[in-house]
Design a protein around this motif. Structure first.
Motif, PDB file in Angstrom:
ATOM      1  N   VAL A  75       0.861  -1.181   0.000  1.00 57.40           N
ATOM      2  CA  VAL A  75       0.000   0.000   0.000  1.00 57.40           C
ATOM      3  C   VAL A  75       0.899   1.233   0.000  1.00 57.40           C
ATOM      4  O   VAL A  75       1.686   1.430   0.918  1.00 57.40           O
ATOM      5  CB  VAL A  75      -0.943   0.024   1.227  1.00 57.40           C
ATOM      6  CG1 VAL A  75      -1.851   1.253   1.183  1.00 57.40           C
ATOM      7  CG2 VAL A  75      -1.773  -1.252   1.294  1.00 57.40           C
ATOM      8  N   ASP A  76       0.800   2.022  -1.052  1.00 56.00           N
ATOM      9  CA  ASP A  76       1.604   3.245  -1.152  1.00 56.00           C
ATOM     10  C   ASP A  76       0.687   4.450  -0.934  1.00 56.00           C
ATOM     11  O   ASP A  76      -0.122   4.793  -1.775  1.00 56.00           O
ATOM     12  CB  ASP A  76       2.280   3.339  -2.532  1.00 56.00           C
ATOM     13  CG  ASP A  76       3.266   4.499  -2.599  1.00 56.00           C
ATOM     14  OD1 ASP A  76       3.376   5.264  -1.619  1.00 56.00           O
ATOM     15  OD2 ASP A  76       3.937   4.653  -3.647  1.00 56.00           O
ATOM     16  N   LEU A  77       0.833   5.035   0.242  1.00 56.91           N
ATOM     17  CA  LEU A  77       0.024   6.208   0.590  1.00 56.91           C
ATOM     18  C   LEU A  77       0.834   7.440   0.219  1.00 56.91           C
ATOM     19  O   LEU A  77       1.544   8.000   1.038  1.00 56.91           O
ATOM     20  CB  LEU A  77      -0.195   6.156   2.105  1.00 56.91           C
ATOM     21  CG  LEU A  77      -1.554   6.421   2.706  1.00 56.91           C
ATOM     22  CD1 LEU A  77      -2.654   5.619   2.062  1.00 56.91           C
ATOM     23  CD2 LEU A  77      -1.511   6.131   4.197  1.00 56.91           C
ATOM     24  N   ASP A  82      11.273   2.069   3.689  1.00 55.29           N
ATOM     25  CA  ASP A  82      11.273   3.408   3.123  1.00 55.29           C
ATOM     26  C   ASP A  82      11.177   3.324   1.604  1.00 55.29           C
ATOM     27  O   ASP A  82      11.488   2.298   0.992  1.00 55.29           O
ATOM     28  CB  ASP A  82      12.440   4.268   3.636  1.00 55.29           C
ATOM     29  CG  ASP A  82      13.752   3.868   3.067  1.00 55.29           C
ATOM     30  OD1 ASP A  82      13.968   4.105   1.864  1.00 55.29           O
ATOM     31  OD2 ASP A  82      14.572   3.308   3.821  1.00 55.29           O
ATOM     32  N   GLU A  83      10.667   4.409   1.005  1.00 55.26           N
ATOM     33  CA  GLU A  83      10.273   4.370  -0.405  1.00 55.26           C
ATOM     34  C   GLU A  83      11.396   4.002  -1.383  1.00 55.26           C
ATOM     35  O   GLU A  83      11.231   3.110  -2.201  1.00 55.26           O
ATOM     36  CB  GLU A  83       9.598   5.689  -0.790  1.00 55.26           C
ATOM     37  CG  GLU A  83       8.232   5.811  -0.139  1.00 55.26           C
ATOM     38  CD  GLU A  83       7.681   7.220  -0.111  1.00 55.26           C
ATOM     39  OE1 GLU A  83       8.412   8.152  -0.502  1.00 55.26           O
ATOM     40  OE2 GLU A  83       6.528   7.383   0.303  1.00 55.26           O
ATOM     41  N   PRO A  84      12.543   4.692  -1.306  1.00 58.28           N
ATOM     42  CA  PRO A  84      13.590   4.313  -2.284  1.00 58.28           C
ATOM     43  C   PRO A  84      14.108   2.888  -2.086  1.00 58.28           C
ATOM     44  O   PRO A  84      14.495   2.235  -3.056  1.00 58.28           O
ATOM     45  CB  PRO A  84      14.704   5.347  -2.061  1.00 58.28           C
ATOM     46  CG  PRO A  84      14.324   6.159  -0.896  1.00 58.28           C
ATOM     47  CD  PRO A  84      12.908   5.874  -0.521  1.00 58.28           C
ATOM     48  N   VAL A 101      16.485   7.603  -6.946  1.00 53.52           N
ATOM     49  CA  VAL A 101      15.807   8.849  -6.597  1.00 53.52           C
ATOM     50  C   VAL A 101      14.326   8.708  -6.924  1.00 53.52           C
ATOM     51  O   VAL A 101      13.962   8.484  -8.081  1.00 53.52           O
ATOM     52  CB  VAL A 101      16.424  10.036  -7.379  1.00 53.52           C
ATOM     53  CG1 VAL A 101      15.777  11.338  -6.936  1.00 53.52           C
ATOM     54  CG2 VAL A 101      17.932  10.100  -7.175  1.00 53.52           C
ATOM     55  N   ASP A 102      13.484   8.806  -5.896  1.00 58.42           N
ATOM     56  CA  ASP A 102      12.040   8.673  -6.067  1.00 58.42           C
ATOM     57  C   ASP A 102      11.427  10.077  -6.075  1.00 58.42           C
ATOM     58  O   ASP A 102      11.279  10.707  -5.029  1.00 58.42           O
ATOM     59  CB  ASP A 102      11.472   7.825  -4.917  1.00 58.42           C
ATOM     60  CG  ASP A 102       9.975   7.544  -5.065  1.00 58.42           C
ATOM     61  OD1 ASP A 102       9.293   8.245  -5.834  1.00 58.42           O
ATOM     62  OD2 ASP A 102       9.484   6.615  -4.394  1.00 58.42           O
ATOM     63  N   ILE A 103      11.118  10.568  -7.278  1.00 56.94           N
ATOM     64  CA  ILE A 103      10.547  11.914  -7.397  1.00 56.94           C
ATOM     65  C   ILE A 103       9.032  11.766  -7.479  1.00 56.94           C
ATOM     66  O   ILE A 103       8.483  11.401  -8.510  1.00 56.94           O
ATOM     67  CB  ILE A 103      11.089  12.660  -8.641  1.00 56.94           C
ATOM     68  CG1 ILE A 103      12.608  12.461  -8.784  1.00 56.94           C
ATOM     69  CG2 ILE A 103      10.762  14.150  -8.543  1.00 56.94           C
ATOM     70  CD1 ILE A 103      13.175  13.018 -10.091  1.00 56.94           C
TER      71      ILE A 103
END
Ligand SMILES: Nc1ncnc2c1ncn2[C@@H]1O[C@H](COP(=O)(O)OP(=O)(O)OP(=O)(O)O)[C@@H](O)[C@H]1O
Ligand SMILES: [Mg+2]
Length: 283
Positions: free
Chosen positions: A34-36, A128-130, A145-147
């Protein structure tokens, strides 16, 4: 083999399953992410062999700069998306992994967990996201890099291990504000214009300063390291030529996979495994 061949295969399969979900043979070991996010809430479901079987997403502004600002709104959407997928694949989704921007405080992690658990999942891992993104990309050396919509998160990777993470508040929302300001149009209209395939050249030129700012952020957090590759993911990486602007600014080879906006959500699902030291950053 092409640098992103695995990532490109899995993201395009995921996109296919958004409209053509696959009923799983084994309903017990599904991997759910799940990506909020600041701009989108995405749920991704993989089978036990980590192949996408279903997903759903919705534009939502419930998170701001990594902080949950609309608990009820988020809860409602996660519940809806969960039900939508369950109806499509004919089974219940139980466990899930969630992600946080690098450096998120323990308290904010709790809010995100609360939303996802409130929607009926058991959260078994927080990454964590990256780091999640790199579960898909499999970069051994360089910076991921997650932009996204609200922030740019990055993870420096040496020999397959994350050695440093950072997150800063620049992303797609800022791009949209620049477009809204320039053309004197409302935010929603600017968001639509930004993604219009026919306007990509024009938008790319207009948003060059934002891309340069993102390059500065990458530079600031990587200058102590010997970086030989920059790998872009996140929705704002979809911007035409953003990889070229960053490469030119920093003089470091910069790459982006296909469908960069779905890399992180899929990576979160890949991390849907029980973990004892799941939250390792921020206090
Ligand atoms: N084709 C496109 N061109 C430009 N920008 C795009 C395109 N597609 C999506 N975006 C932008 O990408 C952003 C959303 O990306 P993503 O889904 O990675 O963010 P998020 O995970 O919701 O946010 P964050 O990670 O910052 O919390 C939005 O600002 C959206 O406008
Ligand atoms: Mg994101």
């Amino acid at each position: 083999m092409h640098l992103f061949s695995d990532s490109d295969k899995i993201t395009s399969k995921f996109i296919e399953t958004l409209t053509h979900p696959i009923t799983p043979q084994n309903k017990d070991n599904l991997l759910v992410g799940v990506d909020l996010g600041t701009a989108y809430i995405v749920i991704c479901v993989l089978d036990e062999s980590k192949s996408p079987i279903a997903g759903a997403y919705q534009f939502a502004q419930v998170v701001k700069d990594g902080l949950l600002v609309d608990y009820m709104g988020a809860l409602k959407i996660v519940k809806q998306l969960k039900k939508e997928i369950e109806d499509k694949i004919g089974c219940e989704l139980k466990n899930a992994a969630v992600a946080i921007p690098p450096g998120t405080t323990i308290n904010d992690t709790k809010y995100i967990k609360n939303v996802v658990e409130g929607a009926g999942f058991e959260v078994i891992n927080v990454v964590d996201e990256p780091t999640a993104a790199n579960a898909v990309l499999g970069i051994l050396n360089g910076v991921v890099v997650d932009i996204g919509g609200g922030t740019t998160g990055l993870a420096i990777i040496e020999e397959g291990k994350i050695v440093s993470v950072a997150d800063e508040a620049t992303g797609g929302t800022q791009c949209t504000l620049v477009i809204a300001g320039t053309y004197k149009i409302p935010f929603e209209e600017a968001e639509y214009l930004k993604q219009n395939p026919e306007k990509q050249e024009e938008i790319s030129g207009l948003l060059r300063p934002v891309a340069q700012k993102i390059a500065t952020i990458i530079q600031k957090h990587t200058n102590k390291y010997n970086i030989d590759g920059i790998y872009l993911v996140g929705g704002t990486s979809c911007l035409l030529n953003i990889e070229k602007v960053i490469e030119k600014e920093l003089n470091i080879k910069t790459f982006k996979p296909q469908n960069p906006h779905f890399v992180t959500p899929i990576g979160i699902a890949m991390n849907c495994v029980q973990s004892r030291n799941s939250v390792s950053h921020g206090h």
